[in-house]
Design a protein around this motif. Sequence first.
Motif, short mmCIF file in Angstrom:
data_model
loop_
_atom_site.label_atom_id
_atom_site.label_comp_id
_atom_site.label_asym_id
_atom_site.label_seq_id
_atom_site.Cartn_x
_atom_site.Cartn_y
_atom_site.Cartn_z
N GLU A 25 0.79 -1.24 0.00
CA GLU A 25 0.00 0.00 0.00
C GLU A 25 0.82 1.28 0.00
O GLU A 25 0.26 2.36 -0.21
N ASN A 26 2.11 1.22 0.26
CA ASN A 26 2.93 2.43 0.39
C ASN A 26 4.07 2.36 -0.63
O ASN A 26 5.01 1.58 -0.46
N ALA A 30 7.73 0.48 -0.43
CA ALA A 30 8.07 -0.56 -1.40
C ALA A 30 9.37 -0.23 -2.13
O ALA A 30 10.22 -1.10 -2.33
N ARG A 31 9.57 1.04 -2.50
CA ARG A 31 10.79 1.45 -3.18
C ARG A 31 12.00 1.27 -2.29
O ARG A 31 13.02 0.71 -2.70
N LEU A 32 11.89 1.72 -1.03
CA LEU A 32 12.99 1.57 -0.08
C LEU A 32 13.28 0.10 0.21
O LEU A 32 14.44 -0.30 0.33
N MET A 33 12.24 -0.70 0.31
CA MET A 33 12.44 -2.12 0.59
C MET A 33 13.12 -2.82 -0.59
O MET A 33 13.99 -3.66 -0.39
N ASP A 34 12.74 -2.45 -1.81
CA ASP A 34 13.42 -3.02 -2.99
C ASP A 34 14.90 -2.64 -2.98
O ASP A 34 15.76 -3.49 -3.27
N GLU A 35 15.18 -1.39 -2.65
CA GLU A 35 16.57 -0.92 -2.59
C GLU A 35 17.33 -1.67 -1.49
O GLU A 35 18.46 -2.12 -1.68
#
Length: 78
Positions: A25-26, A30-35
């Motif tokens: 949902e965020n 999600a972007r930070l977690m992928d990084e």
Amino acid sequence: MLGEMHDLRHEFPNLEEKIIVLRTENAEFARLMDEYDALDAHVRDLEELGTPVADETIEELKKQRLHLKDMLYQLLRT
């Protein structure tokens, strides 16, 4: 330790449900977690494969991983 798991589910097992929800949902989370996941995999590969790399380089990568983990944890706590 070499090969030690640092993914968020291992780091924060009590927040696993919130991790799943925020990842869905965020967009920023999600972007930070992928990084974070990509950087964690890179560090583990360097350690496990015995790739020649300067100690300073691996330490800098670990500091970056820690910074991302801190940012993700802040989002999990809000």
